[in-house]
Design a protein around this motif. Sequence first.
Motif, PDB file in Angstrom:
ATOM      1  N   ALA A 292       0.830  -1.204   0.000  1.00  0.00           N
ATOM      2  CA  ALA A 292       0.000   0.000   0.000  1.00  0.00           C
ATOM      3  C   ALA A 292       0.862   1.250   0.000  1.00  0.00           C
ATOM      4  O   ALA A 292       0.547   2.243  -0.685  1.00  0.00           O
ATOM      5  CB  ALA A 292      -0.925  -0.018   1.212  1.00  0.00           C
ATOM      6  N   LEU A 293       1.944   1.236   0.764  1.00  0.00           N
ATOM      7  CA  LEU A 293       2.841   2.386   0.812  1.00  0.00           C
ATOM      8  C   LEU A 293       3.440   2.675  -0.554  1.00  0.00           C
ATOM      9  O   LEU A 293       3.403   3.814  -1.030  1.00  0.00           O
ATOM     10  CB  LEU A 293       3.961   2.123   1.826  1.00  0.00           C
ATOM     11  CG  LEU A 293       5.116   3.134   1.839  1.00  0.00           C
ATOM     12  CD1 LEU A 293       4.625   4.521   2.235  1.00  0.00           C
ATOM     13  CD2 LEU A 293       6.229   2.662   2.762  1.00  0.00           C
ATOM     14  N   SER A 294       3.996   1.651  -1.194  1.00  0.00           N
ATOM     15  CA  SER A 294       4.667   1.882  -2.475  1.00  0.00           C
ATOM     16  C   SER A 294       3.681   2.335  -3.543  1.00  0.00           C
ATOM     17  O   SER A 294       3.980   3.228  -4.348  1.00  0.00           O
ATOM     18  CB  SER A 294       5.413   0.622  -2.906  1.00  0.00           C
ATOM     19  OG  SER A 294       4.544  -0.477  -3.073  1.00  0.00           O
ATOM     20  N   ARG A 295       2.488   1.758  -3.566  1.00  0.00           N
ATOM     21  CA  ARG A 295       1.484   2.183  -4.544  1.00  0.00           C
ATOM     22  C   ARG A 295       1.052   3.629  -4.295  1.00  0.00           C
ATOM     23  O   ARG A 295       0.875   4.409  -5.236  1.00  0.00           O
ATOM     24  CB  ARG A 295       0.272   1.256  -4.494  1.00  0.00           C
ATOM     25  CG  ARG A 295       0.599  -0.186  -4.834  1.00  0.00           C
ATOM     26  CD  ARG A 295      -0.630  -1.052  -5.055  1.00  0.00           C
ATOM     27  NE  ARG A 295      -1.773  -0.776  -4.219  1.00  0.00           N
ATOM     28  CZ  ARG A 295      -2.104  -1.470  -3.112  1.00  0.00           C
ATOM     29  NH1 ARG A 295      -1.335  -2.474  -2.697  1.00  0.00           N
ATOM     30  NH2 ARG A 295      -3.184  -1.175  -2.448  1.00  0.00           N
ATOM     31  N   SER A 296       0.894   3.981  -3.031  1.00  0.00           N
ATOM     32  CA  SER A 296       0.428   5.329  -2.692  1.00  0.00           C
ATOM     33  C   SER A 296       1.496   6.373  -2.983  1.00  0.00           C
ATOM     34  O   SER A 296       1.192   7.461  -3.491  1.00  0.00           O
ATOM     35  CB  SER A 296       0.016   5.376  -1.217  1.00  0.00           C
ATOM     36  OG  SER A 296      -1.054   4.486  -0.958  1.00  0.00           O
ATOM     37  N   VAL A 297       2.749   6.071  -2.654  1.00  0.00           N
ATOM     38  CA  VAL A 297       3.825   7.008  -2.965  1.00  0.00           C
ATOM     39  C   VAL A 297       3.900   7.235  -4.466  1.00  0.00           C
ATOM     40  O   VAL A 297       4.053   8.373  -4.935  1.00  0.00           O
ATOM     41  CB  VAL A 297       5.174   6.499  -2.411  1.00  0.00           C
ATOM     42  CG1 VAL A 297       6.340   7.302  -2.999  1.00  0.00           C
ATOM     43  CG2 VAL A 297       5.189   6.586  -0.899  1.00  0.00           C
ATOM     44  N   CYS A 298       3.792   6.174  -5.238  1.00  0.00           N
ATOM     45  CA  CYS A 298       3.863   6.332  -6.693  1.00  0.00           C
ATOM     46  C   CYS A 298       2.682   7.133  -7.234  1.00  0.00           C
ATOM     47  O   CYS A 298       2.845   7.923  -8.176  1.00  0.00           O
ATOM     48  CB  CYS A 298       3.961   4.965  -7.357  1.00  0.00           C
ATOM     49  SG  CYS A 298       5.590   4.206  -7.139  1.00  0.00           S
ATOM     50  N   ALA A 299       1.510   6.971  -6.653  1.00  0.00           N
ATOM     51  CA  ALA A 299       0.364   7.783  -7.061  1.00  0.00           C
ATOM     52  C   ALA A 299       0.609   9.267  -6.742  1.00  0.00           C
ATOM     53  O   ALA A 299       0.294  10.151  -7.553  1.00  0.00           O
ATOM     54  CB  ALA A 299      -0.902   7.286  -6.359  1.00  0.00           C
ATOM     55  N   HIS A 300       1.166   9.523  -5.589  1.00  0.00           N
ATOM     56  CA  HIS A 300       1.533  10.867  -5.157  1.00  0.00           C
ATOM     57  C   HIS A 300       2.567  11.482  -6.107  1.00  0.00           C
ATOM     58  O   HIS A 300       2.416  12.602  -6.598  1.00  0.00           O
ATOM     59  CB  HIS A 300       2.068  10.765  -3.727  1.00  0.00           C
ATOM     60  CG  HIS A 300       2.526  12.021  -3.080  1.00  0.00           C
ATOM     61  ND1 HIS A 300       1.714  13.101  -2.859  1.00  0.00           N
ATOM     62  CD2 HIS A 300       3.760  12.351  -2.568  1.00  0.00           C
ATOM     63  CE1 HIS A 300       2.400  14.055  -2.231  1.00  0.00           C
ATOM     64  NE2 HIS A 300       3.653  13.625  -2.064  1.00  0.00           N
ATOM     65  N   LEU A 301       3.598  10.698  -6.408  1.00  0.00           N
ATOM     66  CA  LEU A 301       4.665  11.174  -7.284  1.00  0.00           C
ATOM     67  C   LEU A 301       4.172  11.392  -8.724  1.00  0.00           C
ATOM     68  O   LEU A 301       4.603  12.346  -9.388  1.00  0.00           O
ATOM     69  CB  LEU A 301       5.813  10.165  -7.296  1.00  0.00           C
ATOM     70  CG  LEU A 301       6.804  10.261  -6.139  1.00  0.00           C
ATOM     71  CD1 LEU A 301       7.736   9.058  -6.147  1.00  0.00           C
ATOM     72  CD2 LEU A 301       7.593  11.555  -6.224  1.00  0.00           C
ATOM     73  N   LYS A 302       3.299  10.548  -9.174  1.00  0.00           N
ATOM     74  CA  LYS A 302       2.797  10.697 -10.540  1.00  0.00           C
ATOM     75  C   LYS A 302       2.114  12.037 -10.720  1.00  0.00           C
ATOM     76  O   LYS A 302       2.300  12.714 -11.754  1.00  0.00           O
ATOM     77  CB  LYS A 302       1.843   9.550 -10.871  1.00  0.00           C
ATOM     78  CG  LYS A 302       1.390   9.531 -12.326  1.00  0.00           C
ATOM     79  CD  LYS A 302       0.533   8.300 -12.626  1.00  0.00           C
ATOM     80  CE  LYS A 302       0.137   8.260 -14.097  1.00  0.00           C
ATOM     81  NZ  LYS A 302      -0.714   7.092 -14.402  1.00  0.00           N
ATOM     82  N   VAL A 303       1.357  12.477  -9.721  1.00  0.00           N
ATOM     83  CA  VAL A 303       0.710  13.781  -9.806  1.00  0.00           C
ATOM     84  C   VAL A 303       1.744  14.893  -9.770  1.00  0.00           C
ATOM     85  O   VAL A 303       1.671  15.864 -10.533  1.00  0.00           O
ATOM     86  CB  VAL A 303      -0.321  13.940  -8.675  1.00  0.00           C
ATOM     87  CG1 VAL A 303      -0.926  15.335  -8.715  1.00  0.00           C
ATOM     88  CG2 VAL A 303      -1.419  12.889  -8.796  1.00  0.00           C
ATOM     89  N   LEU A 304       2.732  14.780  -8.872  1.00  0.00           N
ATOM     90  CA  LEU A 304       3.777  15.813  -8.815  1.00  0.00           C
ATOM     91  C   LEU A 304       4.513  15.922 -10.147  1.00  0.00           C
ATOM     92  O   LEU A 304       4.914  17.001 -10.566  1.00  0.00           O
ATOM     93  CB  LEU A 304       4.759  15.496  -7.690  1.00  0.00           C
ATOM     94  CG  LEU A 304       4.234  15.596  -6.256  1.00  0.00           C
ATOM     95  CD1 LEU A 304       5.330  15.240  -5.266  1.00  0.00           C
ATOM     96  CD2 LEU A 304       3.665  16.991  -5.952  1.00  0.00           C
ATOM     97  N   LEU A 305       4.717  14.786 -10.797  1.00  0.00           N
ATOM     98  CA  LEU A 305       5.418  14.775 -12.087  1.00  0.00           C
ATOM     99  C   LEU A 305       4.574  15.364 -13.218  1.00  0.00           C
ATOM    100  O   LEU A 305       5.104  16.049 -14.095  1.00  0.00           O
ATOM    101  CB  LEU A 305       5.791  13.335 -12.454  1.00  0.00           C
ATOM    102  CG  LEU A 305       7.019  12.732 -11.810  1.00  0.00           C
ATOM    103  CD1 LEU A 305       7.004  11.222 -11.928  1.00  0.00           C
ATOM    104  CD2 LEU A 305       8.283  13.311 -12.448  1.00  0.00           C
ATOM    105  N   GLU A 306       3.292  15.106 -13.209  1.00  0.00           N
ATOM    106  CA  GLU A 306       2.467  15.404 -14.379  1.00  0.00           C
ATOM    107  C   GLU A 306       1.712  16.725 -14.287  1.00  0.00           C
ATOM    108  O   GLU A 306       1.339  17.279 -15.328  1.00  0.00           O
ATOM    109  CB  GLU A 306       1.447  14.282 -14.591  1.00  0.00           C
ATOM    110  CG  GLU A 306       2.099  12.945 -14.981  1.00  0.00           C
ATOM    111  CD  GLU A 306       1.081  11.850 -15.191  1.00  0.00           C
ATOM    112  OE1 GLU A 306      -0.109  12.067 -14.850  1.00  0.00           O
ATOM    113  OE2 GLU A 306       1.461  10.779 -15.685  1.00  0.00           O
ATOM    114  N   ARG A 307       1.479  17.220 -13.127  1.00  0.00           N
ATOM    115  CA  ARG A 307       0.634  18.404 -13.008  1.00  0.00           C
ATOM    116  C   ARG A 307       1.356  19.676 -13.456  1.00  0.00           C
ATOM    117  O   ARG A 307       2.558  19.809 -13.238  1.00  0.00           O
ATOM    118  CB  ARG A 307       0.177  18.581 -11.568  1.00  0.00           C
ATOM    119  CG  ARG A 307      -0.730  17.455 -11.087  1.00  0.00           C
ATOM    120  CD  ARG A 307      -2.101  17.519 -11.674  1.00  0.00           C
ATOM    121  NE  ARG A 307      -2.848  18.623 -11.119  1.00  0.00           N
ATOM    122  CZ  ARG A 307      -4.143  18.841 -11.313  1.00  0.00           C
ATOM    123  NH1 ARG A 307      -4.830  18.014 -12.069  1.00  0.00           N
ATOM    124  NH2 ARG A 307      -4.771  19.882 -10.804  1.00  0.00           N
TER     125      ARG A 307
END
Length: 307
Positions: A292-307
């Motif tokens: 859950a941690l790794s999936r959530s961090v990647c979801a968080h990072l994906k937004v930081l990268l793409e927004r």
Amino acid sequence: MPTGYYTHPEFLLHEMGPFHPECPERLQAIEDHLISHGMDGLLDRREASAATAEQIGRVHLPQYIASLAAASPASGYHPIDPDTLMNPHTLAAAAHAAGAAVAATDAVMAGEIENAFCCVRPPGHHAEPDRAMGFCFYNNVAIAARHALAAHGLERVAIVDFDVHHGNGTEAAFRGDAQVLMCSFFQHPFYPYSGTEHIAANMSNIPLPAYTNGLAVREVVETIWLPRLNEFKPQMLFISAGFDAHREDDLGQMGLVEQDYAWITAQLVDVARAHAKGRIVSCLEGGYNPSALSRSVCAHLKVLLER
């Protein structure tokens, strides 16, 4: 501009004994997920340096800093409390965790990167100016926020904390400080059993019952956090990014999923774009189920990268 990603080998050397949930494997799970999902190469990887005594001392009292140094063991473990232990590498790891947040602040302020994620441990938001607790020794986000104010001359910064536990240390560092707005939600009643009494005007603390789901949390963000943040107009945002409110995390009893963390992150990016030139520094706090941690961090990072 790229998203900065700060980490350091010292973070894997600090550990608090077999079966402790705040363990080096947390960071390894994140790294594995980044690689397997093709995100590793998209990040601007940077190695953290240790925070200086001056930087740490903007938040923590001299006698506390000295007491931690005196307690650092040459071997084995020294317990601060039943859940918070030092090994010979703890102080170096804690200094580098705070240093990562400071370095990320400098890089964002310099325009080298728009935002940053500090993949660090030990976490920080329970560390009070004069007390280690809750797996935390130095308050990484508080040190970085104080650095932004003192070293970069900012007048207003916001700290957003979405860990399942109340960030008592961060509140203690900034209670009543008009330059800092802190917004948080947290499971209540729950460790550290704080955040609901004698609330200062610059604190937006939202206690939520166990089993609160993502829809309820999104309503809190929309109706309480966002109006406060937009009224405050922060010049930089700091995130205490704890992912232990995930429904799969056994250390909490809330019901968020990774899509909720992505949604929250998107709202914060919008606030940062509106008022802070996009400037965000996010620091890992809790999250103890490796998947859950790794999936959530990647979801968080994906937004930081793409927004």
